[in-house]
Motif scaffolding. Structure first.
Motif, mmCIF file in Angstrom:
data_model
loop_
_atom_site.group_PDB
_atom_site.id
_atom_site.type_symbol
_atom_site.label_atom_id
_atom_site.label_comp_id
_atom_site.label_asym_id
_atom_site.label_seq_id
_atom_site.Cartn_x
_atom_site.Cartn_y
_atom_site.Cartn_z
ATOM 1 N N PRO A 327 -27.481 -55.293 -58.683
ATOM 2 C CA PRO A 327 -28.085 -56.069 -57.596
ATOM 3 C C PRO A 327 -27.042 -56.863 -56.819
ATOM 4 C CG PRO A 327 -28.406 -57.203 -59.675
ATOM 5 C CD PRO A 327 -27.719 -55.895 -60.004
ATOM 6 N N MET A 328 -27.450 -57.377 -55.658
ATOM 7 C CA MET A 328 -26.556 -58.146 -54.790
ATOM 8 C C MET A 328 -26.460 -59.612 -55.192
ATOM 9 S SD MET A 328 -25.275 -56.016 -52.565
ATOM 10 C CE MET A 328 -25.109 -55.039 -54.052
ATOM 11 N N GLY A 329 -27.413 -60.057 -55.997
ATOM 12 C CA GLY A 329 -27.407 -61.458 -56.412
ATOM 13 C C GLY A 329 -28.395 -61.683 -57.538
ATOM 14 N N VAL A 330 -28.731 -62.949 -57.756
ATOM 15 C CA VAL A 330 -29.657 -63.309 -58.834
ATOM 16 C C VAL A 330 -31.078 -63.139 -58.303
ATOM 17 C CG1 VAL A 330 -30.185 -65.041 -60.585
ATOM 18 C CG2 VAL A 330 -27.902 -64.964 -59.589
ATOM 19 N N PHE A 331 -31.492 -61.882 -58.163
ATOM 20 C CA PHE A 331 -32.769 -61.570 -57.510
ATOM 21 C C PHE A 331 -33.974 -62.062 -58.310
ATOM 22 C CE2 PHE A 331 -32.295 -58.078 -60.456
ATOM 23 C CZ PHE A 331 -33.593 -57.782 -60.859
ATOM 24 N N GLU A 332 -33.770 -62.340 -59.601
ATOM 25 C CA GLU A 332 -34.876 -62.811 -60.427
ATOM 26 C C GLU A 332 -35.401 -64.166 -59.970
ATOM 27 O OE1 GLU A 332 -32.041 -60.416 -63.131
ATOM 28 O OE2 GLU A 332 -31.870 -61.890 -61.519
ATOM 29 N N LEU A 333 -34.562 -64.941 -59.269
ATOM 30 C CA LEU A 333 -34.969 -66.249 -58.754
ATOM 31 C C LEU A 333 -35.439 -66.106 -57.309
ATOM 32 C CD1 LEU A 333 -32.060 -68.473 -60.166
ATOM 33 C CD2 LEU A 333 -34.301 -68.007 -61.188
ATOM 34 N N ASN A 334 -36.556 -66.754 -56.981
ATOM 35 C CA ASN A 334 -37.208 -66.564 -55.680
ATOM 36 C C ASN A 334 -36.324 -66.858 -54.477
ATOM 37 O OD1 ASN A 334 -39.613 -65.685 -56.766
ATOM 38 N ND2 ASN A 334 -40.493 -67.740 -56.905
ATOM 39 N N ASP A 335 -35.396 -67.781 -54.598
ATOM 40 C CA ASP A 335 -34.564 -68.151 -53.445
ATOM 41 C C ASP A 335 -33.371 -67.210 -53.240
ATOM 42 O OD1 ASP A 335 -36.169 -70.212 -52.769
ATOM 43 O OD2 ASP A 335 -34.700 -71.803 -53.055
ATOM 44 N N PHE A 336 -33.183 -66.265 -54.162
ATOM 45 C CA PHE A 336 -31.943 -65.484 -54.107
ATOM 46 C C PHE A 336 -32.166 -63.967 -54.222
ATOM 47 C CE2 PHE A 336 -31.235 -69.659 -56.033
ATOM 48 C CZ PHE A 336 -30.380 -70.214 -55.078
ATOM 49 N N PHE A 337 -33.330 -63.507 -53.748
ATOM 50 C CA PHE A 337 -33.645 -62.084 -53.857
ATOM 51 C C PHE A 337 -33.406 -61.312 -52.561
ATOM 52 C CE2 PHE A 337 -37.472 -63.879 -52.062
ATOM 53 C CZ PHE A 337 -37.924 -62.899 -51.174
ATOM 54 N N VAL A 338 -33.193 -62.013 -51.468
ATOM 55 C CA VAL A 338 -33.205 -61.383 -50.142
ATOM 56 C C VAL A 338 -32.143 -60.283 -50.005
ATOM 57 C CG1 VAL A 338 -32.944 -61.754 -47.651
ATOM 58 C CG2 VAL A 338 -34.192 -63.424 -49.057
ATOM 59 N N GLY A 339 -30.901 -60.578 -50.403
ATOM 60 C CA GLY A 339 -29.833 -59.597 -50.264
ATOM 61 C C GLY A 339 -30.132 -58.319 -51.020
ATOM 62 N N THR A 340 -30.617 -58.451 -52.247
ATOM 63 C CA THR A 340 -30.941 -57.279 -53.055
ATOM 64 C C THR A 340 -32.043 -56.453 -52.412
ATOM 65 O OG1 THR A 340 -30.246 -58.364 -55.109
ATOM 66 C CG2 THR A 340 -31.781 -56.511 -55.321
ATOM 67 N N VAL A 341 -33.091 -57.101 -51.944
ATOM 68 C CA VAL A 341 -34.222 -56.389 -51.331
ATOM 69 C C VAL A 341 -33.787 -55.665 -50.060
ATOM 70 C CG1 VAL A 341 -36.448 -56.653 -50.188
ATOM 71 C CG2 VAL A 341 -35.989 -57.884 -52.289
ATOM 72 N N MET A 342 -33.022 -56.333 -49.210
ATOM 73 C CA MET A 342 -32.591 -55.710 -47.953
ATOM 74 C C MET A 342 -31.726 -54.480 -48.200
ATOM 75 S SD MET A 342 -31.850 -59.012 -45.501
ATOM 76 C CE MET A 342 -31.308 -57.997 -44.109
ATOM 77 N N VAL A 343 -30.821 -54.585 -49.160
ATOM 78 C CA VAL A 343 -29.936 -53.461 -49.464
ATOM 79 C C VAL A 343 -30.730 -52.301 -50.071
ATOM 80 C CG1 VAL A 343 -28.079 -52.716 -51.001
ATOM 81 C CG2 VAL A 343 -27.819 -54.792 -49.643
ATOM 82 N N LEU A 344 -31.609 -52.585 -51.018
ATOM 83 C CA LEU A 344 -32.422 -51.536 -51.619
ATOM 84 C C LEU A 344 -33.345 -50.896 -50.584
ATOM 85 C CD1 LEU A 344 -33.396 -53.077 -55.092
ATOM 86 C CD2 LEU A 344 -31.663 -51.349 -54.600
ATOM 87 N N ARG A 345 -33.865 -51.712 -49.690
ATOM 88 C CA ARG A 345 -34.750 -51.181 -48.640
ATOM 89 C C ARG A 345 -33.971 -50.259 -47.703
ATOM 90 N NH1 ARG A 345 -37.514 -55.768 -45.419
ATOM 91 N NH2 ARG A 345 -35.437 -55.888 -44.504
ATOM 92 N N GLY A 346 -32.736 -50.655 -47.359
ATOM 93 C CA GLY A 346 -31.902 -49.806 -46.513
ATOM 94 C C GLY A 346 -31.634 -48.472 -47.166
ATOM 95 N N ALA A 347 -31.323 -48.498 -48.469
ATOM 96 C CA ALA A 347 -31.079 -47.253 -49.196
ATOM 97 C C ALA A 347 -32.345 -46.405 -49.262
ATOM 98 C CB ALA A 347 -30.576 -47.561 -50.605
ATOM 99 N N ALA A 348 -33.478 -47.048 -49.544
ATOM 100 C CA ALA A 348 -34.752 -46.334 -49.673
ATOM 101 C C ALA A 348 -35.151 -45.645 -48.370
ATOM 102 C CB ALA A 348 -35.845 -47.297 -50.116
#
Length: 409
Positions: A327-348
């Protein structure tokens, strides 16, 4: 050219088939219950196809000295639920009790033998002495075939993983076959652009993979996030600040050598390793995005910034091949998931060939409903890293060896 046997090469009806799986799973330390069934599910197809055989399952759980080093009785119960067929636990591996139970099996029976790591022979005393162990000698006497479906352990050289290659036809199970095919497809894919997303905290693994990918021109660029991105920022000459440095020094005894390797890669492959232009720091539990020009910070880096995530997302959306590991960061915490989601969404959203692997990566894909958009989700951890880094894969070598021995027969 074909290099190993698959399940399509044999008729297993009525035969005794040893099947090595990897269902090493997290266990609740209080209740002793198994917390995740995903590795059991991964072997469903292989085991279900053997419904007219006598199936003897071999597996391990943890290793000596660990809290979750336990017998496989509960694992047999999970297999029973997964297969809708009774899988009986036998608390023995190669002794008289186990052999008698195997000899008394009827077609359609499934048994799970004891944790292979309960026995010292699993860790062979002498190199290449696996075929001479009691485990291999005794079990090969009562079996017709050996199916290896344990891709997650394919980087291990242990008796029940490689020892049967010369005694019985060693065959890739459906999971093993798929893992080898799909990962090889990504590695050999000629369509461009092709990217690798490397994140998370397994810095040494990521650096080894990056080195292999760049040296062999497997990808056009490496996109970094997580702790590996912080290492590359430091190697680039950015002072990340005490908050991040404290974590790095605490987690990595050899952090100086990791930084040196990162610098070497940055210098040698200029422009092909993407590092964040902005980051998100954890300021007393709250998200705060800053450009890297505002570093150092007394607060730790917990995510890539929006500008970086947007750049990565755009690159990935237009890619012809993507592999995600970390992952791009500590996505398990609500304030720090954005980078991971955006990157995974781009790949998807890419129309290219998409592969993902690693426990945290899979957890993120499941959490955000993106898993089904990928062509392949690897079950491997260390084995995936070893495969991607071009390292030695003893199980795959054993499959090829067995094919050479028994292929002409």
């Amino acid at each position: 050219m074909k290099k190993y046997f698959t399940m399509d090469d044999f008729n297993f009806r009525g035969k005794v088939v040893l099947v090595r799986v990897d269902v090493n799973s997290p266990i609740d330390p209080i209740s002793g219950s198994i917390l995740d069934y995903s590795r059991f599910e991964a072997h469903r197809q292989t085991l279900a196809e053997l419904k007219d055989s006598k199936v003897v399952i071999l597996a391990h759980q943890s290793r000596p000295g660990k809290m979750d080093f336990t017998s496989l009785r509960a694992h047999a119960d999970i297999f029973t639920k997964i297969l809708h067929k009774r899988v009986r636990f036998v608390p023995d591996l190669f002794g008289e009790y186990a052999i008698e139970e195997i000899e008394n099996m009827k077609c359609g029976d499934y048994i799970l033998l004891q944790n292979t790591r309960f026995y010292s022979e699993e860790y062979c005393l002498k190199k290449n002495n696996f075929k001479d162990t009691h485990i291999v000698r005794e079990l090969s006497k009562v079996a017709d075939y050996f199916i290896n479906d344990a891709f997650a352990a394919a980087h291990r050289q242990q008796t029940t993983l490689v020892g049967f290659a010369e005694k019985l036809p060693m065959i890739a199970g459906r999971l093993m076959e798929k893992e080898i095919k799909m990962l090889t497809k990504f590695m050999e894919l000629k369509d461009r652009p092709k990217y690798a997303i490397l994140g998370g905290a397994k810095v040494e693994d990521s650096l080894i993979v990056a080195k292999n990918f760049l040296e062999n021109d497997i990808v056009d660029a490496i996109l970094t996030g997580g702790v590996i991105a912080s290492i590359f920022l430091i190697a680039y000459g950015i002072d990340v600040g005490d908050g991040t440095w404290e974590f790095i020094k605490r987690e990595f005894d050899d952090y100086n050598s990791l930084i040196s390797l990162a610098k070497e890669l940055l210098d040698k492959y200029k422009g092909r390793i993407k590092i964040p232009v902005d980051v998100v720091i954890n300021k007393n539990g709250r998200r705060k995005g800053i450009p890297i020009t505002m570093l150092p910070s007394e607060y730790p880096i917990y995510d890539i910034g929006l500008d970086t995530a947007t750049e990565y997302e755009t690159m990935l959306r237009n890619s012809k091949g993507v592999i995600v590991n970390g992952p791009m960061g500590v996505f398990e915490l609500n304030d720090f998931f954005v980078g991971t989601v955006m990157v995974l969404r781009g790949a998807a959203e890419s129309s290219g060939f998409k592969v993902a692997g690693g426990g945290h990566t899979i957890a993120a894909l499941e959490k955000y409903g993106l898993k089904n958009y990928f062509d392949h989700i690897s079950t491997g951890g260390g084995s995936l890293i070893t495969f991607l880094s071009g390292g030695k894969m003893p199980v795959i070598e054993a499959l090829e060896k067995s094919y050479n021995i028994f292929g002409s027969k």
